[in-house]
Design a protein around this motif. Structure first.
Motif, PDB file in Angstrom:
ATOM      1  N   GLU A 118      29.198  63.276  67.104  1.00 31.63           N
ATOM      2  CA  GLU A 118      28.372  62.080  67.113  1.00 31.63           C
ATOM      3  C   GLU A 118      27.041  62.379  67.806  1.00 31.63           C
ATOM      4  O   GLU A 118      27.008  63.023  68.847  1.00 31.63           O
ATOM      5  N   ASP A 119      25.975  61.876  67.203  1.00 29.50           N
ATOM      6  CA  ASP A 119      24.647  62.019  67.791  1.00 29.50           C
ATOM      7  C   ASP A 119      24.293  63.490  68.018  1.00 29.50           C
ATOM      8  O   ASP A 119      24.175  64.237  67.073  1.00 29.50           O
ATOM      9  N   ARG A 120      24.170  63.928  69.275  1.00 29.67           N
ATOM     10  CA  ARG A 120      23.752  65.289  69.561  1.00 29.67           C
ATOM     11  C   ARG A 120      24.604  65.907  70.691  1.00 29.67           C
ATOM     12  O   ARG A 120      25.106  65.198  71.553  1.00 29.67           O
ATOM     13  N   ILE A 121      24.741  67.219  70.647  1.00 31.20           N
ATOM     14  CA  ILE A 121      25.408  67.969  71.711  1.00 31.20           C
ATOM     15  C   ILE A 121      24.479  69.089  72.172  1.00 31.20           C
ATOM     16  O   ILE A 121      23.923  69.820  71.348  1.00 31.20           O
ATOM     17  N   ALA A 122      24.296  69.213  73.477  1.00 31.51           N
ATOM     18  CA  ALA A 122      23.506  70.295  74.057  1.00 31.51           C
ATOM     19  C   ALA A 122      24.449  71.246  74.768  1.00 31.51           C
ATOM     20  O   ALA A 122      25.237  70.820  75.628  1.00 31.51           O
ATOM     21  N   GLY A 139      22.312  57.026  63.530  1.00 31.58           N
ATOM     22  CA  GLY A 139      22.815  58.334  63.936  1.00 31.58           C
ATOM     23  C   GLY A 139      21.952  58.988  64.992  1.00 31.58           C
ATOM     24  O   GLY A 139      21.309  58.314  65.801  1.00 31.58           O
ATOM     25  N   GLY A 140      21.925  60.325  64.968  1.00 35.04           N
ATOM     26  CA  GLY A 140      21.218  61.076  65.994  1.00 35.04           C
ATOM     27  C   GLY A 140      19.749  60.752  66.101  1.00 35.04           C
ATOM     28  O   GLY A 140      19.177  60.752  67.194  1.00 35.04           O
ATOM     29  N   LEU A 141      19.087  60.456  64.975  1.00 31.79           N
ATOM     30  CA  LEU A 141      17.682  60.046  64.997  1.00 31.79           C
ATOM     31  C   LEU A 141      17.548  58.523  64.985  1.00 31.79           C
ATOM     32  O   LEU A 141      16.679  57.971  65.652  1.00 31.79           O
TER      33      LEU A 141
END
Length: 218
Positions: A211-215, A54-56
Protein backbone atom coordinates in the motif's frame (compact mmCIF):
# COMPACT_ATOMS: atom_id res chain seq x y z
CA UNK A 1 24.94 14.55 -14.59
CA UNK A 2 23.36 12.37 -11.89
CA UNK A 3 21.59 13.78 -8.86
CA UNK A 4 23.56 12.89 -5.76
CA UNK A 5 26.70 12.09 -7.75
CA UNK A 6 27.55 15.11 -9.89
CA UNK A 7 25.47 17.63 -7.93
CA UNK A 8 25.89 18.29 -4.22
CA UNK A 9 23.07 18.28 -1.73
CA UNK A 10 20.76 15.53 -2.87
CA UNK A 11 21.52 13.38 0.18
CA UNK A 12 21.43 16.28 2.61
CA UNK A 13 19.16 16.23 5.63
CA UNK A 14 16.07 18.43 5.47
CA UNK A 15 14.81 19.83 8.80
CA UNK A 16 11.38 18.45 9.69
CA UNK A 17 11.39 15.80 6.94
CA UNK A 18 12.31 12.22 7.90
CA UNK A 19 14.61 10.48 5.38
CA UNK A 20 11.98 7.95 4.31
CA UNK A 21 9.46 10.72 3.65
CA UNK A 22 12.04 12.79 1.78
CA UNK A 23 12.81 9.78 -0.40
CA UNK A 24 9.25 9.38 -1.66
CA UNK A 25 8.62 13.13 -1.79
CA UNK A 26 10.80 13.39 -4.88
CA UNK A 27 8.27 11.36 -6.88
CA UNK A 28 5.01 10.49 -5.15
CA UNK A 29 4.46 14.01 -3.84
CA UNK A 30 6.33 16.16 -6.36
CA UNK A 31 4.59 14.51 -9.34
CA UNK A 32 1.18 15.20 -7.82
CA UNK A 33 2.16 18.75 -6.84
CA UNK A 34 3.53 19.65 -10.27
CA UNK A 35 0.44 18.32 -12.04
CA UNK A 36 -2.01 20.10 -9.77
CA UNK A 37 -0.20 23.40 -9.21
CA UNK A 38 1.76 23.98 -12.41
CA UNK A 39 -0.13 22.06 -15.08
CA UNK A 40 -3.82 22.07 -14.06
CA UNK A 41 -3.43 25.26 -11.98
CA UNK A 42 -6.18 24.28 -9.55
CA UNK A 43 -7.60 27.23 -7.59
CA UNK A 44 -9.28 27.42 -4.19
CA UNK A 45 -12.71 28.32 -5.62
CA UNK A 46 -12.88 25.16 -7.74
CA UNK A 47 -14.78 21.93 -7.16
CA UNK A 48 -12.39 19.07 -7.91
CA UNK A 49 -13.07 15.39 -8.51
CA UNK A 50 -10.25 12.98 -7.66
CA UNK A 51 -10.04 9.44 -8.99
CA UNK A 52 -7.68 7.21 -7.02
CA UNK A 53 -6.22 7.50 -3.51
CA UNK A 54 -3.09 5.43 -3.99
CA UNK A 55 0.55 6.36 -3.56
CA UNK A 56 0.18 9.59 -5.56
CA UNK A 57 -3.55 10.20 -5.22
CA UNK A 58 -3.62 10.52 -1.43
CA UNK A 59 -0.86 13.11 -1.62
CA UNK A 60 -2.86 14.88 -4.35
CA UNK A 61 -5.86 14.96 -2.02
CA UNK A 62 -3.82 16.68 0.67
CA UNK A 63 -2.41 19.19 -1.82
CA UNK A 64 -5.86 20.18 -3.10
CA UNK A 65 -7.77 20.01 0.19
CA UNK A 66 -5.24 21.15 2.78
CA UNK A 67 -2.85 23.34 0.76
CA UNK A 68 -5.09 24.91 -1.89
CA UNK A 69 -8.30 24.73 0.12
CA UNK A 70 -10.56 23.58 -2.72
CA UNK A 71 -13.51 21.22 -2.41
CA UNK A 72 -12.61 17.66 -3.37
CA UNK A 73 -14.95 14.78 -4.19
CA UNK A 74 -13.10 11.46 -4.05
CA UNK A 75 -13.55 8.03 -5.60
CA UNK A 76 -11.69 4.79 -4.91
CA UNK A 77 -12.64 1.12 -4.98
CA UNK A 78 -11.02 0.44 -1.59
CA UNK A 79 -13.06 1.33 1.51
CA UNK A 80 -9.91 1.77 3.60
CA UNK A 81 -8.70 4.52 1.24
CA UNK A 82 -12.03 6.32 1.52
CA UNK A 83 -11.84 5.98 5.30
CA UNK A 84 -8.42 7.65 5.18
CA UNK A 85 -9.93 10.51 3.16
CA UNK A 86 -12.68 10.90 5.76
CA UNK A 87 -10.08 11.03 8.55
CA UNK A 88 -8.44 13.87 6.65
CA UNK A 89 -11.67 15.88 6.88
CA UNK A 90 -13.48 15.01 3.64
CA UNK A 91 -17.24 14.94 4.44
CA UNK A 92 -19.32 11.85 3.73
CA UNK A 93 -21.22 13.77 1.06
CA UNK A 94 -18.01 14.16 -0.94
CA UNK A 95 -16.99 10.49 -0.77
CA UNK A 96 -18.36 8.26 -3.53
CA UNK A 97 -19.28 4.83 -2.10
CA UNK A 98 -17.49 1.92 -3.85
CA UNK A 99 -19.54 0.49 -6.70
CA UNK A 100 -21.54 3.69 -7.22
CA UNK A 101 -21.79 5.21 -10.70
CA UNK A 102 -19.70 8.37 -10.60
CA UNK A 103 -21.71 10.27 -13.26
CA UNK A 104 -24.96 9.44 -11.46
CA UNK A 105 -23.48 10.44 -8.09
CA UNK A 106 -22.33 13.81 -9.42
CA UNK A 107 -25.56 14.47 -11.33
CA UNK A 108 -27.79 13.65 -8.35
CA UNK A 109 -25.93 16.20 -6.23
CA UNK A 110 -25.91 18.87 -8.89
CA UNK A 111 -22.18 19.53 -8.47
CA UNK A 112 -20.30 21.41 -11.18
CA UNK A 113 -16.88 19.80 -11.46
CA UNK A 114 -14.28 22.33 -12.58
CA UNK A 115 -11.32 19.96 -12.69
CA UNK A 116 -10.98 16.18 -12.69
CA UNK A 117 -7.75 14.63 -11.43
CA UNK A 118 -7.39 11.13 -12.85
CA UNK A 119 -4.72 9.32 -10.87
CA UNK A 120 -6.04 5.94 -12.07
CA UNK A 121 -6.11 6.15 -15.86
CA UNK A 122 -8.47 3.23 -16.46
CA UNK A 123 -10.98 3.16 -19.32
CA UNK A 124 -13.79 3.71 -16.81
CA UNK A 125 -12.25 6.63 -14.94
CA UNK A 126 -11.22 8.44 -18.12
CA UNK A 127 -14.69 7.98 -19.63
CA UNK A 128 -16.36 9.15 -16.41
CA UNK A 129 -14.02 12.16 -16.20
CA UNK A 130 -15.19 13.36 -19.60
CA UNK A 131 -18.83 12.99 -18.56
CA UNK A 132 -18.70 14.73 -15.18
CA UNK A 133 -16.45 17.73 -15.88
CA UNK A 134 -18.31 20.96 -16.60
CA UNK A 135 -18.21 22.77 -19.96
CA UNK A 136 -14.88 24.56 -20.22
CA UNK A 137 -13.41 22.34 -17.49
CA UNK A 138 -10.09 20.49 -17.22
CA UNK A 139 -9.07 16.84 -16.96
CA UNK A 140 -5.59 16.21 -15.51
CA UNK A 141 -4.23 12.84 -16.66
CA UNK A 142 -1.53 11.21 -14.54
CA UNK A 143 -2.63 7.59 -13.95
CA UNK A 144 -1.71 5.00 -16.60
CA UNK A 145 -3.31 1.71 -15.54
CA UNK A 146 -4.65 1.50 -19.09
CA UNK A 147 -2.03 2.66 -21.58
CA UNK A 148 -4.62 3.57 -24.23
CA UNK A 149 -7.91 5.33 -23.46
CA UNK A 150 -10.71 6.60 -25.65
CA UNK A 151 -11.45 10.28 -26.15
CA UNK A 152 -15.07 11.22 -26.87
CA UNK A 153 -14.37 13.81 -29.56
CA UNK A 154 -17.91 15.16 -29.87
CA UNK A 155 -18.29 15.52 -26.11
CA UNK A 156 -14.88 17.18 -25.78
CA UNK A 157 -15.58 19.62 -28.60
CA UNK A 158 -19.09 20.41 -27.46
CA UNK A 159 -17.94 21.07 -23.89
CA UNK A 160 -14.67 22.75 -24.98
CA UNK A 161 -12.65 20.63 -22.58
CA UNK A 162 -8.94 20.88 -21.80
CA UNK A 163 -6.98 17.66 -21.31
CA UNK A 164 -3.73 18.18 -19.42
CA UNK A 165 -1.02 15.55 -19.18
CA UNK A 166 1.76 15.72 -16.61
CA UNK A 167 4.82 13.79 -15.57
CA UNK A 168 7.35 14.33 -12.80
CA UNK A 169 8.17 17.80 -11.54
CA UNK A 170 10.74 20.54 -11.22
CA UNK A 171 13.30 21.53 -8.61
CA UNK A 172 11.08 24.38 -7.39
CA UNK A 173 8.23 21.89 -6.88
CA UNK A 174 10.41 19.73 -4.65
CA UNK A 175 11.40 22.77 -2.59
CA UNK A 176 7.72 23.64 -2.10
CA UNK A 177 6.83 20.04 -1.31
CA UNK A 178 9.53 19.65 1.35
CA UNK A 179 8.41 22.91 2.96
CA UNK A 180 4.79 21.75 3.04
CA UNK A 181 5.82 18.43 4.58
CA UNK A 182 7.97 20.13 7.24
CA UNK A 183 5.01 22.38 8.07
CA UNK A 184 2.68 19.39 8.46
CA UNK A 185 0.42 20.42 5.58
CA UNK A 186 1.22 17.22 3.67
CA UNK A 187 1.80 13.93 5.47
CA UNK A 188 2.82 11.27 2.93
CA UNK A 189 1.88 7.70 3.80
CA UNK A 190 5.05 5.62 3.82
CA UNK A 191 6.16 2.49 5.62
CA UNK A 192 9.76 1.55 6.29
CA UNK A 193 11.58 -1.72 5.89
CA UNK A 194 15.12 -3.01 6.08
CA UNK A 195 17.31 -2.97 3.00
CA UNK A 196 17.85 -6.74 3.19
CA UNK A 197 14.08 -7.23 2.88
CA UNK A 198 14.15 -5.96 -0.70
CA UNK A 199 13.46 -9.36 -2.38
CA UNK A 200 10.38 -9.94 -0.22
CA UNK A 201 9.10 -6.39 -0.64
CA UNK A 202 9.59 -6.62 -4.41
CA UNK A 203 7.51 -9.82 -4.52
CA UNK A 204 4.77 -8.17 -2.47
CA UNK A 205 4.85 -5.15 -4.78
CA UNK A 206 4.42 -7.35 -7.87
CA UNK A 207 1.52 -9.13 -6.16
CA UNK A 208 -0.23 -5.87 -5.35
CA UNK A 209 0.23 -6.27 -1.60
CA UNK A 210 2.09 -3.00 -1.01
CA UNK A 211 0.00 0.00 0.00
CA UNK A 212 1.18 3.49 -0.87
CA UNK A 213 5.00 3.52 -0.55
CA UNK A 214 7.77 1.64 1.28
CA UNK A 215 11.23 3.08 1.96
CA UNK A 216 13.99 0.57 2.64
CA UNK A 217 16.70 1.79 4.98
CA UNK A 218 20.08 0.26 5.96
Amino acid sequence: MHHGIGQDGFYADDPGVPPEVGAIATDAVTTAYHGIIRRAQVQSHESVFLFGLGGLGFNALQIVYKHIGARVIVSDLRPEKLAAAKSLGIPDSDIVPPGTSVPVYVAERGVKIDTVLDFVGKHQTFADAQKIVRPGGKVLCIGTLDRVNELDMKNGIRKRLSFVFSYGGQYRDLVDVLNLISQGVINPRVKTGRLEEFPRVLRELCQGEVEDRIALVP
